[in-house]
Motif scaffolding. Structure first.
Motif, PDB file in Angstrom:
ATOM      1  N   GLU A 175       0.847  -1.208   0.000  1.00  0.00           N
ATOM      2  CA  GLU A 175       0.000   0.000   0.000  1.00  0.00           C
ATOM      3  C   GLU A 175       0.873   1.246   0.000  1.00  0.00           C
ATOM      4  O   GLU A 175       1.969   1.236   0.544  1.00  0.00           O
ATOM      5  CB  GLU A 175      -0.857   0.051   1.285  1.00  0.00           C
ATOM      6  N   VAL A 176       0.371   2.293  -0.624  1.00  0.00           N
ATOM      7  CA  VAL A 176       0.937   3.628  -0.439  1.00  0.00           C
ATOM      8  C   VAL A 176      -0.154   4.462   0.222  1.00  0.00           C
ATOM      9  O   VAL A 176      -1.299   4.451  -0.222  1.00  0.00           O
ATOM     10  CB  VAL A 176       1.373   4.242  -1.788  1.00  0.00           C
ATOM     11  N   TRP A 177       0.182   5.123   1.286  1.00  0.00           N
ATOM     12  CA  TRP A 177      -0.826   5.892   2.025  1.00  0.00           C
ATOM     13  C   TRP A 177      -0.912   7.311   1.487  1.00  0.00           C
ATOM     14  O   TRP A 177       0.088   7.894   1.067  1.00  0.00           O
ATOM     15  CB  TRP A 177      -0.469   5.907   3.518  1.00  0.00           C
ATOM     16  N   PHE A 178      -2.117   7.827   1.532  1.00  0.00           N
ATOM     17  CA  PHE A 178      -2.378   9.186   1.039  1.00  0.00           C
ATOM     18  C   PHE A 178      -2.904  10.020   2.204  1.00  0.00           C
ATOM     19  O   PHE A 178      -3.932   9.682   2.799  1.00  0.00           O
ATOM     20  CB  PHE A 178      -3.411   9.117  -0.101  1.00  0.00           C
ATOM     21  N   VAL A 179      -2.204  11.071   2.538  1.00  0.00           N
ATOM     22  CA  VAL A 179      -2.601  11.935   3.649  1.00  0.00           C
ATOM     23  C   VAL A 179      -2.806  13.350   3.120  1.00  0.00           C
ATOM     24  O   VAL A 179      -1.912  13.931   2.515  1.00  0.00           O
ATOM     25  CB  VAL A 179      -1.529  11.949   4.765  1.00  0.00           C
ATOM     26  N   THR A 180      -4.012  13.872   3.335  1.00  0.00           N
ATOM     27  CA  THR A 180      -4.330  15.222   2.870  1.00  0.00           C
ATOM     28  C   THR A 180      -4.130  16.210   4.020  1.00  0.00           C
ATOM     29  O   THR A 180      -4.548  15.940   5.147  1.00  0.00           O
ATOM     30  CB  THR A 180      -5.790  15.286   2.382  1.00  0.00           C
ATOM     31  N   GLY A 181      -3.498  17.310   3.708  1.00  0.00           N
ATOM     32  CA  GLY A 181      -3.283  18.335   4.723  1.00  0.00           C
ATOM     33  C   GLY A 181      -4.325  19.432   4.634  1.00  0.00           C
ATOM     34  O   GLY A 181      -4.693  19.860   3.536  1.00  0.00           O
ATOM     35  N   ALA A 182      -4.804  19.863   5.805  1.00  0.00           N
ATOM     36  CA  ALA A 182      -5.757  20.974   5.863  1.00  0.00           C
ATOM     37  C   ALA A 182      -5.632  21.604   7.256  1.00  0.00           C
ATOM     38  O   ALA A 182      -4.677  21.349   7.981  1.00  0.00           O
ATOM     39  CB  ALA A 182      -7.181  20.478   5.616  1.00  0.00           C
ATOM     40  N   GLN A 183      -6.577  22.396   7.636  1.00  0.00           N
ATOM     41  CA  GLN A 183      -6.678  22.880   9.015  1.00  0.00           C
ATOM     42  C   GLN A 183      -8.144  23.177   9.290  1.00  0.00           C
ATOM     43  O   GLN A 183      -8.967  23.170   8.379  1.00  0.00           O
ATOM     44  CB  GLN A 183      -5.803  24.117   9.224  1.00  0.00           C
ATOM     45  N   LEU A 184      -8.462  23.442  10.561  1.00  0.00           N
ATOM     46  CA  LEU A 184      -9.875  23.566  10.927  1.00  0.00           C
ATOM     47  C   LEU A 184     -10.399  25.000  10.810  1.00  0.00           C
ATOM     48  O   LEU A 184     -11.571  25.259  11.047  1.00  0.00           O
ATOM     49  CB  LEU A 184     -10.096  23.050  12.357  1.00  0.00           C
ATOM     50  N   LEU A 185      -9.538  25.926  10.377  1.00  0.00           N
ATOM     51  CA  LEU A 185      -9.887  27.341  10.277  1.00  0.00           C
ATOM     52  C   LEU A 185     -11.143  27.595   9.439  1.00  0.00           C
ATOM     53  O   LEU A 185     -11.894  28.528   9.682  1.00  0.00           O
ATOM     54  CB  LEU A 185      -8.698  28.095   9.673  1.00  0.00           C
ATOM     55  N   TYR A 186     -11.346  26.739   8.437  1.00  0.00           N
ATOM     56  CA  TYR A 186     -12.398  27.044   7.442  1.00  0.00           C
ATOM     57  C   TYR A 186     -13.742  26.408   7.767  1.00  0.00           C
ATOM     58  O   TYR A 186     -14.662  26.468   6.973  1.00  0.00           O
ATOM     59  CB  TYR A 186     -11.924  26.605   6.054  1.00  0.00           C
ATOM     60  N   GLY A 187     -13.846  25.720   8.921  1.00  0.00           N
ATOM     61  CA  GLY A 187     -15.138  25.221   9.362  1.00  0.00           C
ATOM     62  C   GLY A 187     -15.466  23.828   8.870  1.00  0.00           C
ATOM     63  O   GLY A 187     -14.751  23.227   8.061  1.00  0.00           O
ATOM     64  N   GLY A 188     -16.581  23.308   9.390  1.00  0.00           N
ATOM     65  CA  GLY A 188     -16.981  21.926   9.164  1.00  0.00           C
ATOM     66  C   GLY A 188     -17.277  21.596   7.717  1.00  0.00           C
ATOM     67  O   GLY A 188     -16.910  20.517   7.233  1.00  0.00           O
ATOM     68  N   ASP A 189     -17.908  22.526   6.997  1.00  0.00           N
ATOM     69  CA  ASP A 189     -18.242  22.254   5.593  1.00  0.00           C
ATOM     70  C   ASP A 189     -16.980  22.039   4.773  1.00  0.00           C
ATOM     71  O   ASP A 189     -16.918  21.166   3.898  1.00  0.00           O
ATOM     72  CB  ASP A 189     -19.027  23.423   4.977  1.00  0.00           C
ATOM     73  N   ALA A 190     -15.949  22.819   5.081  1.00  0.00           N
ATOM     74  CA  ALA A 190     -14.684  22.700   4.349  1.00  0.00           C
ATOM     75  C   ALA A 190     -14.060  21.329   4.614  1.00  0.00           C
ATOM     76  O   ALA A 190     -13.570  20.669   3.690  1.00  0.00           O
ATOM     77  CB  ALA A 190     -13.728  23.812   4.767  1.00  0.00           C
ATOM     78  N   VAL A 191     -14.092  20.889   5.864  1.00  0.00           N
ATOM     79  CA  VAL A 191     -13.516  19.588   6.212  1.00  0.00           C
ATOM     80  C   VAL A 191     -14.203  18.481   5.423  1.00  0.00           C
ATOM     81  O   VAL A 191     -13.553  17.589   4.871  1.00  0.00           O
ATOM     82  CB  VAL A 191     -13.643  19.329   7.742  1.00  0.00           C
ATOM     83  N   VAL A 192     -15.534  18.554   5.338  1.00  0.00           N
ATOM     84  CA  VAL A 192     -16.301  17.545   4.598  1.00  0.00           C
ATOM     85  C   VAL A 192     -15.926  17.568   3.107  1.00  0.00           C
ATOM     86  O   VAL A 192     -15.712  16.526   2.487  1.00  0.00           O
ATOM     87  CB  VAL A 192     -17.821  17.785   4.784  1.00  0.00           C
ATOM     88  N   ALA A 193     -15.787  18.774   2.557  1.00  0.00           N
ATOM     89  CA  ALA A 193     -15.457  18.899   1.133  1.00  0.00           C
ATOM     90  C   ALA A 193     -14.048  18.384   0.839  1.00  0.00           C
ATOM     91  O   ALA A 193     -13.824  17.675  -0.147  1.00  0.00           O
ATOM     92  CB  ALA A 193     -15.585  20.362   0.693  1.00  0.00           C
ATOM     93  N   VAL A 194     -13.113  18.729   1.708  1.00  0.00           N
ATOM     94  CA  VAL A 194     -11.725  18.276   1.532  1.00  0.00           C
ATOM     95  C   VAL A 194     -11.680  16.754   1.524  1.00  0.00           C
ATOM     96  O   VAL A 194     -11.017  16.126   0.690  1.00  0.00           O
ATOM     97  CB  VAL A 194     -10.818  18.843   2.664  1.00  0.00           C
ATOM     98  N   ASP A 195     -12.415  16.170   2.460  1.00  0.00           N
ATOM     99  CA  ASP A 195     -12.448  14.717   2.581  1.00  0.00           C
ATOM    100  C   ASP A 195     -13.076  14.073   1.347  1.00  0.00           C
ATOM    101  O   ASP A 195     -12.584  13.071   0.826  1.00  0.00           O
ATOM    102  CB  ASP A 195     -13.258  14.361   3.832  1.00  0.00           C
ATOM    103  N   SER A 196     -14.128  14.682   0.869  1.00  0.00           N
ATOM    104  CA  SER A 196     -14.821  14.152  -0.309  1.00  0.00           C
ATOM    105  C   SER A 196     -13.939  14.252  -1.560  1.00  0.00           C
ATOM    106  O   SER A 196     -13.835  13.306  -2.339  1.00  0.00           O
ATOM    107  CB  SER A 196     -16.135  14.914  -0.500  1.00  0.00           C
ATOM    108  N   HIS A 197     -13.286  15.381  -1.732  1.00  0.00           N
ATOM    109  CA  HIS A 197     -12.376  15.546  -2.880  1.00  0.00           C
ATOM    110  C   HIS A 197     -11.248  14.518  -2.836  1.00  0.00           C
ATOM    111  O   HIS A 197     -10.898  13.909  -3.841  1.00  0.00           O
ATOM    112  CB  HIS A 197     -11.773  16.960  -2.887  1.00  0.00           C
ATOM    113  N   SER A 198     -10.673  14.344  -1.640  1.00  0.00           N
ATOM    114  CA  SER A 198      -9.552  13.407  -1.494  1.00  0.00           C
ATOM    115  C   SER A 198      -9.999  11.988  -1.817  1.00  0.00           C
ATOM    116  O   SER A 198      -9.285  11.244  -2.500  1.00  0.00           O
ATOM    117  CB  SER A 198      -8.994  13.456  -0.068  1.00  0.00           C
ATOM    118  N   THR A 199     -11.173  11.627  -1.324  1.00  0.00           N
ATOM    119  CA  THR A 199     -11.692  10.284  -1.571  1.00  0.00           C
ATOM    120  C   THR A 199     -11.890  10.057  -3.071  1.00  0.00           C
ATOM    121  O   THR A 199     -11.504   9.007  -3.607  1.00  0.00           O
ATOM    122  CB  THR A 199     -13.048  10.102  -0.836  1.00  0.00           C
ATOM    123  N   GLN A 200     -12.473  11.043  -3.746  1.00  0.00           N
ATOM    124  CA  GLN A 200     -12.690  10.917  -5.199  1.00  0.00           C
ATOM    125  C   GLN A 200     -11.371  10.799  -5.952  1.00  0.00           C
ATOM    126  O   GLN A 200     -11.226  10.020  -6.891  1.00  0.00           O
ATOM    127  CB  GLN A 200     -13.442  12.136  -5.735  1.00  0.00           C
TER     128      GLN A 200
END
Ligand code: MN
Length: 500
Positions: free
Chosen positions: A7-32
């Motif tokens: 396996e090669v692991w994929f880790v996306t970097g972000a921060q919580l500054l932009y709120g919950g909606d941003a976290v959900v979107a970042v996660d969704s984009h990364s998954t896609q």
């Protein structure tokens, strides 16, 4: 072996500054993105998305898990939003797996009509990835940087090749090389610091007296040899005097017994490669040249005359190139052919060339070999197919290991009716004068590990992961610049010792 289970692991970097909606979107984009990369069919190793890291403890946790997971051969990071890079320090201090920084973004083009400030706050890789890159550089950590949209073929090819390198690196971390006998008397370049090699490259080199192999060969049954001869008859031509019933057939049977015995010995030891010596053959009926050819084609590393560094590199390059066309082999600079700009080097060895590099059907021949105790030996005779490839070696410079890579062009040799060995004829880039000249200035071996499928970039990535010196000789090399590079490297590695 293949790449399954890695396996090669994929880790996306972000921060919580932009709120919950941003976290959900970042996660969704990364998954896609990860799903699309896996579904592309271009990647030899599966990518596993490990979620978004929003803080220092999260980074540290996932990188420590990567270290401890044997399936994980590397980690890819990507900053979706601006991820302040102090939060990566502790994780990067801990990370011991190869690192790729993928500088990409979820959308390919700017959505000119729709783009607004919310979009800008969410999709920040353009500057987020630079913040991350600063930290990795500040920490002097080697990593692979790949730039481009994740859907592009070129980007996927770079990820794929890097995965191959990571698999090769993981494989070499428990690389046991068996040496039958020491290196040949007084030969310098095949020797080196085996303790440093284990610390730096993972190689463990063990001596095995040839007497411990003899019983394995003697225990092989006639039925086992019969079955293997049947296999040979399917895939090789036989010289007339080597066929069943002919005068030299027994030498082929003896070689088959060596192949079976040697394979069992290596399996029992858990070895990934081996070296032989033509002066260390007491109890053997012939030099194990044919067996070495066969085992190399299965992925065992091989080095002649005790050359354990070549054996290890042959194995690593085989792992990296698995499934790619072209083949790879142990080779030796045999003899020169001066012809101006088209001057070439005939590559061969006494016997031990991997048949994977030919496009024709190899022929089994048996001949007397007058060197050492080799005696009358079976061997596969063939010529390598045409194409571009790389010749590589690792030498011990006393204070560091140096990898030397020379891009070469394999051309068609003339028939060699009186030279019954496998061979390849190549022109070193940019030509023999500069190619061989630079190789000699760098202190390169007469042995090399050659591949049609592994690239210079892959070997560069490997050297970066290992933290060893790399010098490449290609069509742009000039002796002037090359000598300057060697001098600069000398200083760099002296300083680097004190930095570490
Ligand atoms: Mn040799």
């Amino acid at each position: 072996m293949d790449f399954k289970g890695l396996e090669v692991w994929f880790v996306t970097g972000a921060q919580l500054l932009y709120g919950g909606d941003a976290v959900v979107a970042v996660d969704s984009h990364s998954t896609q993105m990860v799903k699309a990369l896996n579904d592309s069919g271009k990647l030899p190793v599966k990518i596993v998305y490990k979620g978004t890291a929003n803080s220092s403890p999260e980074v540290e946790k996932v990188f420590k898990e990567a270290n401890n997971d044997t399936k994980c051969v590397g980690v890819i990071t990507w900053m979706h939003t601006f991820s302040p890079a102090k939060m990566w320090i502790k994780g990067l201090q801990n990370l011991r797996k190869p690192l790729m920084h993928l500088h990409t973004q979820f959308n390919k083009e700017i959505p000119w009509n729709e783009i607004d400030m919310d979009f800008m706050n969410l999709n920040q890789s353009a500057h987020g990835d630079r913040e991350f890159g600063h930290m990795v550089s500040r920490m002097r950590k080697n990593r692979k940087v790949v730039v481009g949209h994740w859907s592009e073929e070129g980007v996927q090819a770079k990820i794929a090749n890097w995965m191959r390198v990571c698999a090769g690196w993981a494989d070499s971390q428990d690389m046991l090389i068996i040496r039958f006998g020491d290196n040949m008397n007084n030969v310098a370049v095949t020797d080196g610091d085996k303790v440093e090699a284990e610390m730096r490259l993972g190689y463990h080199v063990d001596n095995a007296p040839i007497a411990t192999l003899v019983p394995y060969v003697e225990a092989v049954t006639d039925a086992e040899i019969d079955a293997l001869i049947t296999e040979y008859e399917k895939i090789y031509d036989f010289a007339a005097d080597c066929k069943k019933g002919a005068e030299k057939h027994q030498f082929v049977r003896d070689a088959a017994a060596q192949e079976i015995g040697l394979r069992r010995f290596l399996q029992d030891k858990g070895a990934k490669g081996f070296t032989t010596s033509f002066n260390e053959l007491a109890g053997m009926k012939q030099l194990m040249g044919f067996a070495s050819q066969r085992l190399m084609a299965e992925g065992y590393g091989f080095g002649a005359e005790g050359d354990w560094k070549s054996a290890a590199l042959v194995r690593t390059m085989w792992v990296m190139g698995q499934g790619l066309p072209g083949g790879q082999s142990f080779l030796e600079d045999y003899t020169l052919n001066f012809d101006g700009e088209n001057s070439t080097i005939l590559q061969s060895h006494m016997l031990e060339i991997n048949p994977d590099i030919t496009g024709t059907k190899p022929r089994i021949e048996v001949h007397f070999l007058g060197i050492g105790d080799a005696r009358t030996c079976a061997r596969l005779v063939f010529q390598a197919h045409k194409g571009e490839g790389v010749a590589a070696t690792i030498v011990d410079m006393g204070n560091r290991f140096r990898m030397i890579v020379n891009e070469v062009k394999v051309v068609e040799p003339k028939p060699l009716p009186k030279l019954p060995v496998a061979c390849a004829l190549w022109k070193p880039m940019p030509n023999l004068e500069v190619g061989a000249g630079a190789w000699i200035l760098a202190g390169g071996t007469h042995h090399s590990s050659f591949s049609f499928s592994v690239t210079t970039e892959m070997l560069e990535d490997y050297a970066d992961i290992a933290g060893i010196e790399l010098v490449t000789i290609d069509e742009n090399t000039t002796i002037n610049n090359f000598k300057f590079e060697l001098k600069v490297n000398e200083v760099y590695y002296l300083l680097n010792k004190s930095l570490n």
